[in-house]
Design a protein around this motif. Structure first.
Motif, PDB file in Angstrom:
ATOM      1  N   LYS A 182       6.112   2.494  -8.492  1.00 56.22           N
ATOM      2  CA  LYS A 182       5.844   1.841  -7.211  1.00 56.22           C
ATOM      3  C   LYS A 182       4.408   2.110  -6.771  1.00 56.22           C
ATOM      4  O   LYS A 182       3.992   3.255  -6.616  1.00 56.22           O
ATOM      5  CB  LYS A 182       6.807   2.336  -6.138  1.00 56.22           C
ATOM      6  N   PHE A 183       3.661   1.026  -6.562  1.00 57.51           N
ATOM      7  CA  PHE A 183       2.283   1.094  -6.104  1.00 57.51           C
ATOM      8  C   PHE A 183       2.197   0.672  -4.641  1.00 57.51           C
ATOM      9  O   PHE A 183       2.883  -0.258  -4.215  1.00 57.51           O
ATOM     10  CB  PHE A 183       1.381   0.166  -6.925  1.00 57.51           C
ATOM     11  N   GLY A 184       1.330   1.329  -3.893  1.00 55.90           N
ATOM     12  CA  GLY A 184       0.909   0.826  -2.595  1.00 55.90           C
ATOM     13  C   GLY A 184      -0.452   0.182  -2.757  1.00 55.90           C
ATOM     14  O   GLY A 184      -1.258   0.624  -3.582  1.00 55.90           O
ATOM     15  N   ILE A 185      -0.731  -0.868  -2.004  1.00 56.55           N
ATOM     16  CA  ILE A 185      -2.017  -1.560  -2.102  1.00 56.55           C
ATOM     17  C   ILE A 185      -2.634  -1.635  -0.706  1.00 56.55           C
ATOM     18  O   ILE A 185      -2.011  -2.152   0.238  1.00 56.55           O
ATOM     19  CB  ILE A 185      -1.863  -2.975  -2.695  1.00 56.55           C
ATOM     20  N   ILE A 186      -3.859  -1.110  -0.590  1.00 52.95           N
ATOM     21  CA  ILE A 186      -4.566  -1.061   0.694  1.00 52.95           C
ATOM     22  C   ILE A 186      -5.986  -1.564   0.481  1.00 52.95           C
ATOM     23  O   ILE A 186      -6.598  -1.302  -0.558  1.00 52.95           O
ATOM     24  CB  ILE A 186      -4.606   0.374   1.255  1.00 52.95           C
ATOM     25  N   GLY A 187      -6.520  -2.250   1.483  1.00 53.63           N
ATOM     26  CA  GLY A 187      -7.915  -2.669   1.435  1.00 53.63           C
ATOM     27  C   GLY A 187      -8.573  -2.601   2.789  1.00 53.63           C
ATOM     28  O   GLY A 187      -7.906  -2.646   3.832  1.00 53.63           O
ATOM     29  N   ASP A 188      -9.911  -2.453   2.802  1.00 59.20           N
ATOM     30  CA  ASP A 188     -10.709  -2.544   4.018  1.00 59.20           C
ATOM     31  C   ASP A 188     -10.154  -1.642   5.117  1.00 59.20           C
ATOM     32  O   ASP A 188      -9.851  -2.096   6.211  1.00 59.20           O
ATOM     33  CB  ASP A 188     -10.768  -3.997   4.490  1.00 59.20           C
ATOM     34  N   LEU A 189     -10.046  -0.363   4.820  1.00 61.83           N
ATOM     35  CA  LEU A 189      -9.277   0.536   5.685  1.00 61.83           C
ATOM     36  C   LEU A 189     -10.029   0.987   6.929  1.00 61.83           C
ATOM     37  O   LEU A 189      -9.574   0.773   8.049  1.00 61.83           O
ATOM     38  CB  LEU A 189      -8.818   1.754   4.876  1.00 61.83           C
TER      39      LEU A 189
ATOM     40  N   GLN B  55     -11.451   3.643   9.806  1.00 66.89           N
ATOM     41  CA  GLN B  55     -10.912   4.845  10.447  1.00 66.89           C
ATOM     42  C   GLN B  55     -10.621   4.603  11.924  1.00 66.89           C
ATOM     43  O   GLN B  55     -11.059   5.339  12.799  1.00 66.89           O
ATOM     44  CB  GLN B  55     -11.842   6.039  10.234  1.00 66.89           C
ATOM     45  N   THR B  56      -9.866   3.521  12.181  1.00 62.76           N
ATOM     46  CA  THR B  56      -9.417   3.194  13.527  1.00 62.76           C
ATOM     47  C   THR B  56      -7.947   3.598  13.687  1.00 62.76           C
ATOM     48  O   THR B  56      -7.308   4.062  12.741  1.00 62.76           O
ATOM     49  CB  THR B  56      -9.545   1.686  13.798  1.00 62.76           C
ATOM     50  N   TYR B  57      -7.399   3.384  14.882  1.00 61.46           N
ATOM     51  CA  TYR B  57      -5.968   3.648  15.074  1.00 61.46           C
ATOM     52  C   TYR B  57      -5.128   2.677  14.238  1.00 61.46           C
ATOM     53  O   TYR B  57      -4.029   3.030  13.783  1.00 61.46           O
ATOM     54  CB  TYR B  57      -5.608   3.534  16.559  1.00 61.46           C
ATOM     55  N   ASN B  58      -5.623   1.475  14.035  1.00 66.24           N
ATOM     56  CA  ASN B  58      -4.923   0.550  13.148  1.00 66.24           C
ATOM     57  C   ASN B  58      -4.953   1.062  11.711  1.00 66.24           C
ATOM     58  O   ASN B  58      -3.981   0.910  10.962  1.00 66.24           O
ATOM     59  CB  ASN B  58      -5.579  -0.832  13.229  1.00 66.24           C
ATOM     60  N   SER B  59      -6.055   1.670  11.295  1.00 64.29           N
ATOM     61  CA  SER B  59      -6.145   2.268   9.962  1.00 64.29           C
ATOM     62  C   SER B  59      -5.113   3.381   9.805  1.00 64.29           C
ATOM     63  O   SER B  59      -4.458   3.501   8.760  1.00 64.29           O
ATOM     64  CB  SER B  59      -7.550   2.847   9.728  1.00 64.29           C
ATOM     65  N   LEU B  60      -4.977   4.194  10.849  1.00 61.98           N
ATOM     66  CA  LEU B  60      -4.001   5.285  10.810  1.00 61.98           C
ATOM     67  C   LEU B  60      -2.586   4.747  10.682  1.00 61.98           C
ATOM     68  O   LEU B  60      -1.762   5.291   9.932  1.00 61.98           O
ATOM     69  CB  LEU B  60      -4.139   6.137  12.082  1.00 61.98           C
ATOM     70  N   SER B  61      -2.294   3.663  11.386  1.00 59.35           N
ATOM     71  CA  SER B  61      -0.974   3.045  11.277  1.00 59.35           C
ATOM     72  C   SER B  61      -0.708   2.592   9.847  1.00 59.35           C
ATOM     73  O   SER B  61       0.390   2.779   9.308  1.00 59.35           O
ATOM     74  CB  SER B  61      -0.881   1.859  12.240  1.00 59.35           C
ATOM     75  N   THR B  62      -1.721   2.013   9.199  1.00 59.15           N
ATOM     76  CA  THR B  62      -1.562   1.571   7.809  1.00 59.15           C
ATOM     77  C   THR B  62      -1.246   2.741   6.896  1.00 59.15           C
ATOM     78  O   THR B  62      -0.334   2.669   6.059  1.00 59.15           O
ATOM     79  CB  THR B  62      -2.841   0.857   7.339  1.00 59.15           C
ATOM     80  N   ILE B  63      -1.994   3.836   7.032  1.00 58.43           N
ATOM     81  CA  ILE B  63      -1.761   5.009   6.195  1.00 58.43           C
ATOM     82  C   ILE B  63      -0.347   5.554   6.398  1.00 58.43           C
ATOM     83  O   ILE B  63       0.380   5.837   5.438  1.00 58.43           O
ATOM     84  CB  ILE B  63      -2.797   6.113   6.504  1.00 58.43           C
ATOM     85  N   GLU B  64       0.054   5.708   7.642  1.00 56.57           N
ATOM     86  CA  GLU B  64       1.366   6.277   7.923  1.00 56.57           C
ATOM     87  C   GLU B  64       2.487   5.382   7.415  1.00 56.57           C
ATOM     88  O   GLU B  64       3.487   5.864   6.874  1.00 56.57           O
ATOM     89  CB  GLU B  64       1.509   6.516   9.435  1.00 56.57           C
ATOM     90  N   HIS B  65       2.331   4.072   7.566  1.00 61.12           N
ATOM     91  CA  HIS B  65       3.360   3.159   7.083  1.00 61.12           C
ATOM     92  C   HIS B  65       3.427   3.160   5.559  1.00 61.12           C
ATOM     93  O   HIS B  65       4.514   3.072   4.979  1.00 61.12           O
ATOM     94  CB  HIS B  65       3.084   1.743   7.590  1.00 61.12           C
ATOM     95  N   CYS B  66       2.276   3.254   4.908  1.00 63.08           N
ATOM     96  CA  CYS B  66       2.284   3.284   3.444  1.00 63.08           C
ATOM     97  C   CYS B  66       2.974   4.551   2.936  1.00 63.08           C
ATOM     98  O   CYS B  66       3.688   4.515   1.929  1.00 63.08           O
ATOM     99  CB  CYS B  66       0.856   3.194   2.918  1.00 63.08           C
ATOM    100  N   LEU B  67       2.775   5.665   3.630  1.00 64.10           N
ATOM    101  CA  LEU B  67       3.455   6.899   3.234  1.00 64.10           C
ATOM    102  C   LEU B  67       4.973   6.753   3.328  1.00 64.10           C
ATOM    103  O   LEU B  67       5.710   7.342   2.537  1.00 64.10           O
ATOM    104  CB  LEU B  67       2.986   8.061   4.117  1.00 64.10           C
TER     105      LEU B  67
ATOM    106  N   TYR C  27      -2.340  13.996  -2.444  1.00 62.15           N
ATOM    107  CA  TYR C  27      -1.039  14.063  -3.106  1.00 62.15           C
ATOM    108  C   TYR C  27      -0.770  12.869  -4.010  1.00 62.15           C
ATOM    109  O   TYR C  27      -0.092  12.998  -5.032  1.00 62.15           O
ATOM    110  CB  TYR C  27       0.068  14.143  -2.052  1.00 62.15           C
ATOM    111  N   GLN C  28      -1.233  11.706  -3.616  1.00 55.78           N
ATOM    112  CA  GLN C  28      -1.018  10.483  -4.388  1.00 55.78           C
ATOM    113  C   GLN C  28      -2.348  10.038  -4.975  1.00 55.78           C
ATOM    114  O   GLN C  28      -3.334   9.902  -4.246  1.00 55.78           O
ATOM    115  CB  GLN C  28      -0.499   9.359  -3.482  1.00 55.78           C
TER     116      GLN C  28
END
Length: 497
Positions: A174-181, A183-195, A236-237
């Motif tokens: 299983k891969f997660g795919i992220i782009g154009d991250l 360091q905003t609060y929206n970026s933090l939401s993306t990281i937490e949801h991907c985890l 970790y990943q």
């Protein structure tokens, strides 16, 4: 439709069981058809800017420096070889060089092995980096959890990672795919949801820190804060890195004219393992996937190093071992947003025919701050005939193109999709999120695009991806024939006429 092999098998069942089997197969076929078609030609009306597109203040605890003198920070790992039996561990010590060693083993706190890495630092304008450590750990066991410790004495820090399964055509992953991250609060939401998804490795399609939106000394400071920001995942990943335009950082007014300096010092890649001459383009094999990383902002026309390397790397792809062929780049080849429209056209002209010839399954890109998925289409007929229409057409040999430049950076969303929606576009939405690709076996993978919505992860666009190599008719017939014989061999004699 039920294929011939299944009809023959059904003949061995009694009338009632024959009827049930046919109904089940027809239902499965209908469901797969619905999943395959996905959300055909949909422009989602959903637009959300959950939080302002501004960077999180530096004093926020999300950027906290680890406690203790010279404690390691900005820890991240990536694959360190071609096949997944090595990792590169990177970290920074701010006060002095400190230890350059990594202790690791199969139990937490009990380390049977030690590896020693390298250390460097650099200046950018008047910013001086901390001491950047990079250590290769190789000859690891497949599908094994390792614990590792870095740093000195009481201020050392402990982490873990898991190696992928051995390269195998049916290895699930299983891969997660992220782009154009950013360091905003929206970026933090993306990281937490991907985890939350349980993704084992992150495929990153460029534009990391957006530090280039700052000036002078603050450029380096924001690279440091971003390294601490993503550590919660990247320590970790493994993150498979690719570079975007915000990594170029060409600043003549600051005297900084060497492209990618911050990125290349901080984020190593295993490019020598795939015979690449540059860390900006390379390839790895992981479980059942062969992953090719391209650089949208390095020369790629005929006879350039990247062009020559890709030509050879595609010949090395062995679909019998790694049936899934995935390409990462930053600027999308197909994009129906006004933002960056047609910027990927030159790379399309150069490489699209190769993608079709070698049956690439999926191409992930970023750059456009919105989400979009295409059908399997190509425009290679236009390349070969100057009188041909410059319109993409359905092509079963072509990849699916997916843009995931929606990680959450401070530039905000790309809200202006072109109207009408072109025929090649299957689904598009201007909001923040990330994707997952869950490989099931050599023939099928389940894809999701996950929208960030009010602190929740919402699976908004999904489809079942059919493998390009193992899905063609000749191989499907051969595979079904072998499976039919296996089923018949195991049937009770009472069920055979």
């Amino acid at each position: 439709m039920v294929n011939g092999g299944c009809i023959i098998m059904a003949m061995f069942w009694n009338k009632r069981k024959n009827s049930m089997l046919v109904q089940l197969l027809l239902l499965s076929s209908a469901l797969l058809s619905c999943i395959n078609n996905g959300n055909a030609g949909v422009t989602s009306p959903f637009v959300r800017n959950e939080w302002p597109s501004v960077d999180i203040p530096l004093e926020n605890e999300i950027f906290a420096v680890p406690k203790g003198y010279n404690a390691p920070q900005q820890v991240h790992i990536t694959q360190g070889d071609y096949d997944g039996k090595a990792v590169i561990i990177s970290w920074v010590t701010a006060d002095e060089p400190g230890s350059n060693k990594v202790q690791y083993g199969l139990s937490e706190g009990k380390y049977d092995f030690t590896a020693e890495g390298t250390m460097q630092n650099y200046t950018f304008y008047n910013y001086k980096s901390g001491y950047i450590h990079q250590c290769l750990i190789d000859d690891l066991q497949y599908d094994t959890k390792y614990y590792y410790e870095i740093g000195d004495g009481d201020f050392s820090r402990r982490f873990w990672f898991r190696t992928p399964p051995q390269v195998d055509p049916d290895a699930p992953y299983k891969f997660g795919i992220i782009g154009d991250l950013g360091q905003t609060y929206n970026s933090l939401s993306t990281i937490e949801h991907c985890l939350e998804t349980g993704a084992q490795t992150i495929l990153f399609v460029g534009d990391l820190s957006y530090a280039d939106r700052y000036e002078y000394h603050d450029v380096g400071v924001r690279w440091d804060s971003w390294g601490r920001f993503v550590e919660r995942s990247a320590a970790y990943q493994p993150w498979i890195w690719s570079a975007g335009n915000h990594e170029i950082e060409y600043f003549p007014y600051m005297g900084e004219v060497i492209p990618f300096r911050n990125y290349l010092h901080r984020y190593p890649t295993p490019y020598p393992a795939s015979k690449s001459s540059s860390p900006l383009w390379y390839a790895v094999r992981r479980a059942s996937a062969h992953i090719i990383v391209l650089s949208s902002y390095s020369p790629f026309v005929k006879y350039t190093p990247q062009w020559t390397w890709l030509q050879e790397e595609l010949k090395r792809v062995d679909r019998e071992k790694t049936p899934w062929l995935i390409v990462l780049m930053h600027a999308p080849i197909y994009n129906s947003n006004d933002a960056h429209f047609m910027e990927g056209e030159s790379m399309r002209v150069v490489f699209e025919s190769w993608f079709c010839r070698y049956k690439v399954d999926i191409v992930f890109a970023g750059h456009v701050h919105a989400y979009e998925r295409s059908y399997r289409i190509s425009n290679i007929r236009y390349n070969n005939a100057s009188s041909g229409a410059s319109n993409p057409v359905p092509d079963k040999s072509a990849p699916v193109y997916i843009t995931v430049g929606d990680g959450g950076n401070q530039e905000g969303l790309a809200l202006r999709f072109r109207d009408p929606q072109p025929d090649y576009s299957a689904f598009r939405e201007a909001s923040y999120g990330h994707s997952t690709l869950e490989i099931k076996n050599r023939t099928h993978a389940l894809y999701h695009w996950n929208r960030n919505d009010d602190g929740k992860r919402v699976q908004t666009d999904s489809f079942m991806l059919h493998n390009q190599y193992w899905g063609d008719n000749r191989r499907r017939r051969k595979l079904n024939k072998n499976r039919l014989h296996s089923v018949l061999d195991n049937l009770p004699l009472s069920l055979i006429l």
